[in-house]
Design a protein around this motif. Structure first.
Motif, PDB file in Angstrom:
ATOM      1  N   TYR A  19      13.045  15.547  -1.117  1.00  0.00           N
ATOM      2  CA  TYR A  19      12.206  15.353   0.060  1.00  0.00           C
ATOM      3  C   TYR A  19      10.757  15.283  -0.396  1.00  0.00           C
ATOM      4  N   ASN A  20      10.136  14.124  -0.239  1.00  0.00           N
ATOM      5  CA  ASN A  20       8.712  13.976  -0.545  1.00  0.00           C
ATOM      6  C   ASN A  20       7.941  14.286   0.733  1.00  0.00           C
ATOM      7  N   ALA A  21       7.662  15.552   0.932  1.00  0.00           N
ATOM      8  CA  ALA A  21       7.133  16.013   2.206  1.00  0.00           C
ATOM      9  C   ALA A  21       5.613  16.070   2.230  1.00  0.00           C
ATOM     10  N   ASP A  22       5.014  16.098   1.055  1.00  0.00           N
ATOM     11  CA  ASP A  22       3.576  16.358   1.003  1.00  0.00           C
ATOM     12  C   ASP A  22       2.772  15.096   0.671  1.00  0.00           C
ATOM     13  N   THR A  23       3.171  14.362  -0.355  1.00  0.00           N
ATOM     14  CA  THR A  23       2.359  13.226  -0.794  1.00  0.00           C
ATOM     15  C   THR A  23       3.210  11.966  -0.992  1.00  0.00           C
ATOM     16  N   PRO A  24       3.980  11.578   0.012  1.00  0.00           N
ATOM     17  CA  PRO A  24       4.785  10.376  -0.192  1.00  0.00           C
ATOM     18  C   PRO A  24       3.927   9.113  -0.214  1.00  0.00           C
ATOM     19  N   THR A  25       4.276   8.196  -1.079  1.00  0.00           N
ATOM     20  CA  THR A  25       3.644   6.872  -1.074  1.00  0.00           C
ATOM     21  C   THR A  25       4.738   5.816  -0.882  1.00  0.00           C
ATOM     22  N   SER A  26       4.392   4.572  -1.087  1.00  0.00           N
ATOM     23  CA  SER A  26       5.202   3.387  -0.770  1.00  0.00           C
ATOM     24  C   SER A  26       5.246   3.158   0.741  1.00  0.00           C
ATOM     25  N   LEU A  27       4.284   3.732   1.447  1.00  0.00           N
ATOM     26  CA  LEU A  27       4.224   3.576   2.901  1.00  0.00           C
ATOM     27  C   LEU A  27       3.761   2.174   3.303  1.00  0.00           C
ATOM     28  N   LEU A  28       2.735   1.676   2.648  1.00  0.00           N
ATOM     29  CA  LEU A  28       2.234   0.338   2.992  1.00  0.00           C
ATOM     30  C   LEU A  28       3.331  -0.706   2.777  1.00  0.00           C
ATOM     31  N   GLU A  29       4.064  -0.562   1.688  1.00  0.00           N
ATOM     32  CA  GLU A  29       5.144  -1.494   1.394  1.00  0.00           C
ATOM     33  C   GLU A  29       6.214  -1.449   2.488  1.00  0.00           C
ATOM     34  N   ALA A  30       6.567  -0.213   2.880  1.00  0.00           N
ATOM     35  CA  ALA A  30       7.643  -0.049   3.862  1.00  0.00           C
ATOM     36  C   ALA A  30       7.196  -0.485   5.254  1.00  0.00           C
ATOM     37  N   ALA A  31       5.972  -0.121   5.630  1.00  0.00           N
ATOM     38  CA  ALA A  31       5.529  -0.351   7.003  1.00  0.00           C
ATOM     39  C   ALA A  31       5.045  -1.777   7.227  1.00  0.00           C
ATOM     40  N   VAL A  32       4.361  -2.338   6.241  1.00  0.00           N
ATOM     41  CA  VAL A  32       3.659  -3.604   6.473  1.00  0.00           C
ATOM     42  C   VAL A  32       4.200  -4.746   5.608  1.00  0.00           C
ATOM     43  N   VAL A  33       4.249  -4.525   4.299  1.00  0.00           N
ATOM     44  CA  VAL A  33       4.509  -5.651   3.394  1.00  0.00           C
ATOM     45  C   VAL A  33       5.915  -6.200   3.587  1.00  0.00           C
ATOM     46  N   GLN A  34       6.891  -5.309   3.708  1.00  0.00           N
ATOM     47  CA  GLN A  34       8.249  -5.829   3.901  1.00  0.00           C
ATOM     48  C   GLN A  34       8.418  -6.398   5.328  1.00  0.00           C
ATOM     49  N   TRP A  35       7.623  -5.908   6.267  1.00  0.00           N
ATOM     50  CA  TRP A  35       7.680  -6.455   7.621  1.00  0.00           C
ATOM     51  C   TRP A  35       7.174  -7.894   7.644  1.00  0.00           C
TER      52      TRP A  35
END
Lengths: 376, 121
Positions: free
Chosen positions: A114-130
């Motif tokens: 569980y990456n609860a504190d400092t997860p990244t790859s958010l931009l890729e998941a939220a925007v770029v793949q969209w």
């Protein structure tokens, strides 16, 4: 669940850069649209339900750690305990987290960490793949409501943020910097005043943490691990300063791999969990030894009968946990791990989308490729 | 709801290539490589950025960073280089602040984990 080979878009580098993904290619490609993963709606339902269930279980595990003062077992320093306990009691805002799951489309998903504190790859998941989906399969679907969930959550949190303002900081690194810039973007779209700067530009004026312009920081989102912050020079001021930190200090409990054996103790043989232990592999035949505070696949030992595989790094000082090895299914010789995102902590409704990272071997590292997905 | 209805980013795209004006750029990271500044940074264990000194841990000699940069470029990576003057040594060193504010109390562990590695996961 299938892996499908695809033709990358012409000029895909420019397209992903326009969406902010300027680190799409390192020594090896990081963003990889020469393939995508296809899921059924039923499989996405399974992943969504698992994510919401794991969220409930991990919050119960955090309460268990606090109730039984299991801090030393998890390598958490004494100085951090008051911060953890006070933030747990006060329930300050929390934004997000990411469960890394193994999944093969047949068996229940299993929590790897569980990456609860400092997860990244958010931009890729939220925007770029969209954006990729809109270009390539505009009539198909994607497990992804991250962007509007973030904006909605910021709106909800506005009353808790002094002056309707939130600042963002991270290491001075392109990936981390763009991740907080993206979060800043969502906060501004929610009507908040926001800025971002490198974490080493935070100052201390004797009473308060201040920004680069010497303005006291009312609320700040930091993409920087709590276990590092509490041990650094300014860590001694964390208990007295009035700054509201996001993610809150209690996330230290959940980003610590020690939460894995605690979950197993609380929910033995749960279908979403892998057996885990503080004390050694016990009767496990194939297992993974992970540093309590390791990051991005460093200092991992993968043991299978007759062979051991180890990764390098400088983690492990706080101890290790042992986790049963997940049987990652190979898709065309690649090993995908699903990063399932939580936005907020509303019970039963926190799962907000996912990203797929695939590696050539069974360990996901910071060089594993991000591959987009669709579902029908 | 499993599907995004509309994704609009207002500052991320613009920030992607211009964040160099707001954020310190490591001259030895492939995406922000600056040849002269990287050589100096490796030799001196850090670099000046906009007049302030930032100590860094570079674990390898300069050719390692140069080769990483060349591989990155040959794979289609974009480089956002800051102008050389951004790394210039000031006439008078100005670490910290004249307002009685201490800085640099967070971030040292991440810097110690190597150039360009970030702290997220």
């Amino acid at each position: 669940m299938r892996r499908i080979v695809a033709e990358p878009r012409a000029d895909w580098q420019r397209k992903v850069e326009e969406a902010g993904l300027v680190w799409h290619t390192g020594a090896e490609p990081y963003w990889d649209e020469s393939a995508f993963y296809e899921f059924t709606a039923k499989e996405i339902d399974v992943l969504e339900a698992a994510t919401n269930e794991l969220e409930k279980m991990t919050l119960a595990a955090a309460q268990h750690v606090i109730d039984h003062r299991l801090y030393s077992k998890m390598g958490i320093p004494d100085a951090a305990i008051p911060l953890i306990e006070s933030s747990w009691e006060a329930e300050p805002p929390s934004l997000y987290g990411r469960f890394d799951l193994s999944y093969d489309g047949i068996n229940p998903p299993k929590l790897l960490e569980y990456n609860a504190d400092t997860p990244t790859s958010l931009l890729e998941a939220a925007v770029v793949q969209w954006y990729w989906l809109q270009d390539v399969f505009p009539k198909r679907d994607q497990f992804n409501s991250l962007h509007e969930r973030l904006i909605a959550l910021w709106k909800e949190l506005t009353p808790y943020l002094p002056g309707g303002r939130i600042d963002f900081c991270s290491m001075d690194d392109l990936e981390d910097g763009m991740t907080v810039t993206y979060l800043q973007d969502t906060a501004q779209q929610a009507g908040l005043v926001a800025s971002s700067f490198p974490i080493d530009e935070i100052g201390w004026d004797g009473r308060s943490f201040v920004g680069p312009d010497d303005r006291p920081l009312g609320a700040i989102f930091k993409l920087y691990p709590w276990e590092w912050m509490v041990r650094e020079e300014f860590g001694k001021h964390l208990g007295t300063a009035g700054t509201l930190w996001m993610e809150p200090p209690w996330k230290m409990l959940l980003s610590n791999k020690g939460i894995l054996p605690i979950l197993w103790q609380l929910y033995p043989r749960h279908p979403y969990l892998l057996e885990a232990s503080f004390d050694g592999p016990g009767l496990m035949m194939s297992w993974v030894k992970k540093p309590m505070l390791g990051r991005e696949g460093a200092n991992i030992t993968v043991h299978q009968p007759g062979k051991d595989l180890e990764t390098g790094g400088d983690y492990g000082g706080e101890g290790f946990v042992y986790q049963q090895m997940a049987h990652l299914k190979s898709f065309d010789g690649k090993y995908p791990v699903l990063g399932s995102w939580l936005i907020g902590h509303e019970e039963g409704n926190a799962a907000g989308g996912m990203g797929v990272r695939e590696a050539d071997g069974p360990i996901t590292t910071n060089t594993s490729r991000f591959v987009p997905h669709v579902f029908d | 709801m499993k599907k995004s209805a509309k994704v609009t980013i207002t500052i991320v795209a613009a920030m992607g290539l211009t964040m160099c004006g707001r954020r310190r750029l490591d001259p030895c990271s492939p995406g922000t490589f600056n040849e002269m500044a990287c050589q100096d940074a490796v030799r001196n264990g850090g670099y000046y950025w906009q007049g302030s000194w930032f100590p860094m841990t570079y674990s390898y000699p300069y050719p390692y960073y140069f080769d990483s940069y060349r591989r990155y470029v040959s794979n289609g990576g974009t480089v956002v280089s800051a102008p050389g003057r951004s790394y210039g040594r000031p006439g008078v060193s100005t670490p910290g602040s004249s307002s009685g504010v201490e800085r640099g109390g967070f971030g040292s562990t991440g810097s110690g984990h190597g150039s360009g590695s970030g702290a997220g996961e």
